[in-house]
Design an enzyme around this catalytic site. Structure first.
Site, PDB file in Angstrom:
ATOM      1  N   LYS A 189      96.615  61.721  53.518  1.00 27.26           N
ATOM      2  CA  LYS A 189      96.971  63.111  53.180  1.00 27.26           C
ATOM      3  C   LYS A 189      95.775  63.911  52.645  1.00 27.26           C
ATOM      4  CE  LYS A 189     101.874  62.331  52.392  1.00 27.26           C
ATOM      5  NZ  LYS A 189     103.012  62.516  51.485  1.00 27.26           N
ATOM      6  N   GLY A 214      99.910  60.362  40.409  1.00 30.33           N
ATOM      7  CA  GLY A 214      99.180  60.126  41.655  1.00 30.33           C
ATOM      8  C   GLY A 214      99.429  61.264  42.637  1.00 30.33           C
ATOM      9  N   ASN A 272     102.314  59.211  32.446  1.00 29.52           N
ATOM     10  CA  ASN A 272     101.806  58.208  33.379  1.00 29.52           C
ATOM     11  C   ASN A 272     101.332  56.982  32.617  1.00 29.52           C
ATOM     12  OD1 ASN A 272     101.148  57.509  36.103  1.00 29.52           O
ATOM     13  ND2 ASN A 272      98.981  57.736  35.590  1.00 29.52           N
TER      14      ASN A 272
HETATM   15  P1  ATR Z   1     100.940  58.073  45.405  1.00 25.43           P
HETATM   16  O1  ATR Z   1     100.013  58.823  46.299  1.00 25.43           O
HETATM   17  O2  ATR Z   1     102.101  57.429  46.097  1.00 25.43           O
HETATM   18  O3  ATR Z   1     101.358  58.874  44.224  1.00 25.43           O
HETATM   19  P2  ATR Z   1      98.993  56.728  43.784  1.00 25.43           P
HETATM   20  O4  ATR Z   1      98.097  57.914  43.811  1.00 25.43           O
HETATM   21  O5  ATR Z   1      98.427  55.348  43.932  1.00 25.43           O
HETATM   22  O6  ATR Z   1     100.088  56.812  44.926  1.00 25.43           O
HETATM   23  O7  ATR Z   1      99.846  56.792  42.437  1.00 25.43           O
HETATM   24  C1  ATR Z   1     100.802  55.839  42.101  1.00 25.43           C
HETATM   25  C2  ATR Z   1     101.461  56.254  40.790  1.00 25.43           C
HETATM   26  O8  ATR Z   1     102.453  55.301  40.423  1.00 25.43           O
HETATM   27  C3  ATR Z   1     100.486  56.319  39.622  1.00 25.43           C
HETATM   28  O9  ATR Z   1     100.939  57.320  38.745  1.00 25.43           O
HETATM   29  C4  ATR Z   1     100.624  54.910  39.022  1.00 25.43           C
HETATM   30  O10 ATR Z   1     100.233  54.838  37.665  1.00 25.43           O
HETATM   31  P3  ATR Z   1      98.652  54.630  37.289  1.00 25.43           P
HETATM   32  O11 ATR Z   1      97.999  55.957  37.498  1.00 25.43           O
HETATM   33  O12 ATR Z   1      98.669  54.196  35.876  1.00 25.43           O
HETATM   34  O13 ATR Z   1      98.144  53.574  38.233  1.00 25.43           O
HETATM   35  C5  ATR Z   1     102.112  54.745  39.138  1.00 25.43           C
HETATM   36  N1  ATR Z   1     102.583  53.347  39.100  1.00 25.43           N
HETATM   37  C6  ATR Z   1     102.554  52.447  40.103  1.00 25.43           C
HETATM   38  N2  ATR Z   1     103.122  51.281  39.724  1.00 25.43           N
HETATM   39  C7  ATR Z   1     103.531  51.450  38.437  1.00 25.43           C
HETATM   40  C8  ATR Z   1     104.200  50.625  37.491  1.00 25.43           C
HETATM   41  N3  ATR Z   1     104.575  49.389  37.783  1.00 25.43           N
HETATM   42  N4  ATR Z   1     104.469  51.142  36.263  1.00 25.43           N
HETATM   43  C9  ATR Z   1     104.089  52.412  35.958  1.00 25.43           C
HETATM   44  N5  ATR Z   1     103.466  53.243  36.816  1.00 25.43           N
HETATM   45  C10 ATR Z   1     103.187  52.770  38.052  1.00 25.43           C
END
Ligand code: ATR
Length: 286
Positions: free
Chosen positions: A76, A140, A162
């Site tokens: 994206k 994210g 977050n």
């Molecule tokens: P996307 O484009 O799908 O948003 P991304 O940019 O990798 O993917 O973001 C994933 C989001 O999910 C982030 O906010 C991530 O938190 P971090 O910034 O701390 O990594 C969050 N996330 C993923 N797994 C998580 C979990 N088990 N608990 C809390 N937050 C999670």
């Protein structure tokens, strides 16, 4: 009077979604249903594109007369960069899920994810967003993509929380110029706060996990929305249901509404989304 002119069918125009992985994409089924409804002669394919080939494949697709492209993870941001011009909502998201060919071979980037989510909440579910205390979980790409359309609905306040607090602070700072107050922090900063709309934009649901929240209060009218969807309620939806909110939804409607907005950008027609959401819901339950 007779005519020797033969009516040639208009050749079908090619549309596609590029992503990696792409196997389980529902976009071909959604757009085929839209085209059937609208009487449009199009093809729509899901294409798995190698990570280093996105720009090449997208450029070639349009050079060959492609009518429009949807773009999903992980392309994206690169779709946004590739385009010659972009909509406000794509600029705010710094990412595009929709590419539109312009006369002269140029490309326009748009982002229909946020408006898709808002339309699902407001038009399909009847939720009111203005004046609400909103919590966005995650910082994210998914969370960033919905911030601008969300703020346009005039909620009272938006708090972004977050796991990595700095990312939430940075996301909130990006939208600090808006008249709606936006702040960001770690989950612990939510302790004791009260919300009437909670949106899960984390990818934790993919691992069937709920993010680790402290004690927060959901108002009686609180609505909870997970941008993810699946055959079963997500971990976030199960958590939400245990707090007895007013309503809980997954993101299946968002998926269909973002597709409908793309369809409108390409073909100028607004398909009926309800029937398509119902059909997908039924398929998921089988
Ligand atoms: P996307 O484009 O799908 O948003 P991304 O940019 O990798 O993917 O973001 C994933 C989001 O999910 C982030 O906010 C991530 O938190 P971090 O910034 O701390 O990594 C969050 N996330 C993923 N797994 C998580 C979990 N088990 N608990 C809390 N937050 C999670």
């Amino acid at each position: 009077m007779t005519s020797d002119r033969v009516a040639h069918p208009i050749p079908e125009t090619a549309y596609a979604v590029f992503g990696n992985p792409i196997k389980h994409s529902k976009s071909p089924a959604i757009h085929t249903a839209f085209a059937d409804q609208c009487g449009d002669d199009i093809t729509y394919r899901a294409v798995r594109v190698e990570i280093d080939e996105f720009e090449l494949k997208a450029t070639r697709f349009f050079q060959r007369g492609g009518g429009g492209l949807n773009v999903t993870l992980p392309f994206k941001e690169r779709a946004f960069q590739l385009a010659d011009e972009s909509s406000d909502r794509a600029n705010q998201a710094r990412a595009a899920n929709c590419l539109i060919p312009l006369p002269g071979g140029k490309l326009r980037a748009d982002n229909t994810d946020g408006v898709g989510m808002i339309r699902d909440m407001v038009a399909n579910h009847g939720w009111q967003l203005s004046g609400r205390q909103v919590l966005v979980l995650g910082a994210g790409g998914a969370a960033r993509g919905v911030m601008h359309p969300l703020l346009m609905e005039n909620p009272a306040q938006v708090i972004v929380a977050n796991r990595t607090a700095e990312r939430a602070q940075a996301l909130a700072a990006q939208f600090s110029g808006h008249k709606v107050p936006v702040s960001g922090g770690g989950f612990e900063s939510l302790q004791g706060q009260t919300f009437d709309l909670i949106i899960n934009g984390t990818s934790a649901s993919l691992d069937n996990e709920m993010v680790a929240l402290p004690e927060i209060t959901l108002t009686e009218r609180c609505c909870c929305y997970d941008m993810m969807y699946g055959a079963e309620p997500t971990a976030f939806m199960r958590w939400a249901a245990s707090k007895t909110p007013w309503a809980v939804s997954d993101g299946l409607g968002m998926l269909v509404e973002q597709a409908a907005e793309s369809y409108f950008l390409w073909l100028g027609k607004r398909p009926n989304t309800r029937r398509v959401i119902q059909a997908l819901r039924l398929q998921l339950s089988l």
